[in-house]
Design an enzyme around this catalytic site. Structure first.
Site, PDB file in Angstrom:
ATOM      1  N   GLY A 180       0.912  -1.049  -0.086  1.00  0.00           N
ATOM      2  CA  GLY A 180       0.108   0.122  -0.034  1.00  0.00           C
ATOM      3  C   GLY A 180       0.821   1.327   0.166  1.00  0.00           C
ATOM      4  N   PHE A 233       1.978   3.016   2.543  1.00  0.00           N
ATOM      5  CA  PHE A 233       2.893   3.321   3.673  1.00  0.00           C
ATOM      6  C   PHE A 233       3.447   1.998   4.031  1.00  0.00           C
ATOM      7  CE2 PHE A 233      -0.268   6.931   4.242  1.00  0.00           C
ATOM      8  CZ  PHE A 233       0.653   8.157   3.790  1.00  0.00           C
ATOM      9  N   ASP A 291     -10.165   6.590   2.185  1.00  0.00           N
ATOM     10  CA  ASP A 291      -9.609   5.683   1.129  1.00  0.00           C
ATOM     11  C   ASP A 291     -10.471   4.309   0.924  1.00  0.00           C
ATOM     12  OD1 ASP A 291      -7.571   5.147  -0.758  1.00  0.00           O
ATOM     13  OD2 ASP A 291      -6.078   4.156   0.590  1.00  0.00           O
TER      14      ASP A 291
END
Length: 811
Positions: free
Chosen positions: A497, A499, A623
């Site tokens: 993803g 991060f 998100d």
């Protein structure tokens, strides 16, 4: 007083009596089918106008000159109509507080080219902030007076016209510009160096013109730039290394020019570049820099049709977020690097028309997300794999590789020669067999002895140190996470993803499978994302939210900070993998029925309803997308990844209450609500928009960024045009196949229903399915309406979707 009738499918003409209500300050009739002309004395009749919104209708005639009397006007939108004539010039001079002038997509002067000299009067508009003149038929050159506009001007949009000439040298005077769009015109000459003074610029669109000369190095001064589009011009020379100064860049497109030289290494060090780097169709030479591996968040690299050479760098395997890689039409040589196997999310790979050689690695067939592969016109040899994408002739091309053999029959490759088996009689002689047998016997005996000792030691150690699932909930160490994931082995990688990465782990003591999310602390914002996600997950508990087991904040073996979250493992993966199964074998086993999709949609809506309306403080997910919806072994949906989530501290009776967001977009492309892209506010209605897009995607089987959605066509319009009569034309074809196979009835156990309410009466009638699909699509359209105030709240969505499920089950 307000007169607001937006998006109501109204037709006909506006009654003349409406224009006599002089107290109206907000006149909004956008997105209807209204026609006729605006009154010539409109500005006199409605002198208090602040907002005049007539976009997306069928109005015609001239823009009323009398609007100059509406001195309070802040926003004027006449886009997408049939207005004719020229735009009034000095008559607008008294609109000294004009906030937004948008006359896009009209038919000025019966398609005749207009003149931009009328812009001169705008120099008197000292409060002007946004000027939109795009997609019309304005011609002539940009007058030098544009550079004398108010320094308050933030947006200047003139794309999609027939403007020619050059860009004024004094354009740099507009120091507060954040958006400059001049795309799709006939502008030429050089881009002046003074443009670099626009240091607050966030979006620059110069594509589709005839600009020439060098790309000015001063563009590197725009360190806040998010989007840079300069493709389809005549720029020449090398790419300025100064473009590596950008701190927030998302898109960078320099394609289809006459650029030469090598790719600057600094361009490969843009850590925020996360959407697209497009340098295609130029004359670039040299290798693809090794530093390309630093673009760990980039989803697309496109350098096709240049003169690049050397080997494909193995460092490209570090681009964990890469989805599209286009290297075709260059002079790359050598073999396909083994590191490409780490690109778990790769969807499209094109390395055709190069000088590559060697065998085609089998791991390519194991890239589960890959849906397009072009290896044509190289010099590959040996047997072609048959697994994965290689089993689908419509998704792979190997033309022009004359030394390949095997593969599936549909590829029409020659059969591979039989492998010759050499005689091994000499190895069977007693003189050889007896000594080898003795040595092997000794080795086996020693192995067994040391193996037993090792097992006893491990058993003692496990009794002393291993911890069960229950114990893990109290905390876990870095070394225990290393053990559970086999040292964060790539084979255990589930996904990546913004991060960090997620690994599959096994608790040694009891075999419980978990998901371990490891944060990449080198990425800016990752540490904050870890804290935010911990804060949110600590405050929530719901059956449709991904359950956290524990967290780890420690030091790794190299003495660096280490942060990780441990979640319950979801056996059926993500909704994304279910909607888009890549292998043919999976397409049947993972096909989602209508009922399954309906239940998943209700699960997600229930999770958002809880976050928005039933927490101590409302939480915005920010998100929502298919990859963040995970499915357990019972196909119950769980919403996860709260790294961008926000608490809304503001107390208000308004159900759409919000708070100011940061300057960067929150969410993923295709699912971000439009108000976020224009500096709007974080709001629960932003999540509603994302849910609406998700809902349309689930039942059409098309991503919002699908290649078919170009120009003015979006997934919203794709569905809206089809409703209600042609809904079956846009529905995911696998739903129809499942209906024909009676899959909804026989292959799926309805959750949350008593046996008496289960559907066991034969195939679902198409009429009932069509009725339910229309209702679902209408909810999706309502949720992703452009105007936040028109979106349906999630508690209403849950009730309506549950009603649709009940209706479907009654058949």
């Amino acid at each position: 007083m307000e007169f607001v009738v937006e998006s109501n499918h109204l037709s006909g003409m506006i009654p003349s009596t409406i224009y006599n209500i002089s107290s109206i300050y907000n006149f909004s009739v956008a997105e209807n089918q209204l026609h006729g002309e605006l009154p010539r004395n409109l500005g006199t009749m409605l002198p208090n106008l602040v907002r005049l919104l007539c976009g997306m209708n069928k109005f015609r005639g001239n823009i009323p000159i009398s609007l100059s009397n509406a001195s309070k006007l802040l926003k004027l939108d006449l886009s997408q109509n049939g207005f004719t004539g020229t735009i009034p010039g000095e008559s607008f001079g008294s609109l000294r507080r004009l906030f937004w002038l948008n006359v896009e997509s009209n038919q000025l002067g019966n398609r005749k080219v207009g003149d931009l000299n009328f812009l001169s009067f705008l120099a008197n508009c000292t409060s002007l902030e946004v000027l939109g003149l795009g997609d019309n038929n304005f011609g002539g050159g940009i007058p030098g007076s544009v550079a004398n506009f108010s320094t308050q001007l933030k947006v200047l949009s003139m794309g999609g016209n027939v403007i020619y000439g050059s860009l004024p040298n004094d354009i740099g005077n507009l120091i507060n510009l954040t958006i400059l769009t001049l795309d799709r015109n006939h502008l030429g000459g050089i881009v002046p160096h003074e443009i670099g003074k626009l240091e607050k610029l966030e979006q620059l669109y110069l594509e589709g013109n005839k600009f020439s000369g060098l790309i000015p190095s001063s563009l590197g001064n725009m360190t806040s730039l998010l989007n840079l589009y300069m493709e389809s011009n005549r720029f020449e020379g090398s790419i300025p290394p100064s473009l590596g100064n950008y701190r927030n860049i998302l898109f960078l497109n320099l394609s289809s020019n006459n650029l030469t030289g090598t790719i600057p290494k600094m361009l490969m060090e843009l850590s925020t570049l996360s959407i697209s780097l497009d340098l295609s169709n130029n004359y670039l030479t040299g290798p693809l820099p090794l530093e390309v591996g630093d673009l760990v968040h980039l989803t697309e690299i496109n350098v096709l049709r240049n003169n690049l050479s050397g080997e494909i760098p193995s460092t490209i395997g570090s681009c964990a977020s890469l989805e599209r890689l286009y290297l075709q039409g260059n002079k790359f040589e050598g073999t396909i690097p083994q590191s490409l196997k780490y690109l778990k999310g790769l969807e499209k790979l094109d390395i055709s028309s190069n000088n590559l050689s060697g065998q085609i690695p089998e791991f390519i067939g194991k890239l589960g997300a890959l849906r397009y592969l072009n290896l044509s016109y190289n010099d590959f040899e040996g047997e072609l794999p048959k697994e994965g994408i290689f089993a689908n002739v419509s998704r792979v091309s190997v033309l022009g590789n004359h030394r390949l053999c095997g593969g599936i029959p549909q590829l029409h490759l020659p059969p591979c020669p039989l492998k010759k088996h050499h005689s091994s009689q000499g190895l069977h002689s007693p003189k050889v067999v007896i000594p080898i047998s003795c040595v092997l016997g000794i080795i086996i005996a020693l192995s067994c002895f040391f193996g037993v000792c090792s097992m006893l030691k491990k058993s003692r150690d496990r009794l002393a140190t291993s911890r069960s699932y229950k114990d893990w909930k109290l905390g876990v160490s870095y070394s225990q996470l290393v053990e559970s994931t086999n040292g964060f082995l790539v084979d255990n990688l589930i996904g990546s993803g913004s991060f960090g990465s997620v690994y599959k782990g096994v608790i040694p003591s009891d075999g419980t499978i978990v998901a371990v999310k490891v944060f990449n602390l080198q990425q800016q914002g990752a540490s904050k994302s870890f804290m935010d996600e911990c804060k949110v997950l600590r405050s929530i508990r719901h059956r449709n939210l991904l359950k956290i087991i524990t967290a780890c904040s420690s030091i790794d073996n190299q003495g660096k900070d280490f942060k990780s979250l441990v979640f319950e493992f979801m056996a059926n993966g993500s909704l994304d993998s279910m909607l888009y199964p890549m292998e043919e074998k999976q397409s049947l086993s993972k096909r989602l029925s209508f009922m399954q999709r309906l239940n998943i949609a209700i699960d997600v809506a229930s999770a958002l309803d809880y976050l928005h309306h039933h927490c101590e403080m409302a939480i915005v997910h920010c998100d929502l997308k298919p990859s963040n919806v995970l499915l357990d072994e019972d196909m119950v949906a769980h919403v996860g990844d709260f790294g961008l989530a926000r608490f809304l501290f503001e107390t208000s009776n308004d159900p759409s209450f919000s708070q100011t967001m940061s300057s960067q977009l929150k969410g993923s492309i295709g699912y971000i609500p439009p108000e976020y892209g224009t500096g709007g506010q974080v709001s629960i209605l932003g999540d509603v928009y994302s849910y609406g897009i998700l809902l349309l995607e689930m039942f059409t089987g098309k991503r919002p960024i699908d290649d078919m959605f170009k120009g003015n066509l979006s997934i919203y319009q794709f569905v809206a045009i089809a409703l209600p009569d042609h809904v079956m034309d846009v529905v995911d074809h696998s739903i129809i196949l499942d209906l024909e196979a009676d899959g909804d009835v026989n292959n799926y156990i309805v959750r949350e229903q008593t046996p008496s309410k289960r559907n066991n009466g034969g195939p679902m009638k198409e009429k009932k399915l069509k009725e339910c699909l229309i209702l679902v699509m209408q909810i999706g359209l309502s949720c992703c309406a452009m105007s936040p105030s028109e979106r349906m709240l999630m508690d209403v969505v849950v009730r309506k979707m549950s009603t649709i499920r009940d209706l479907y089950l009654k058949v």
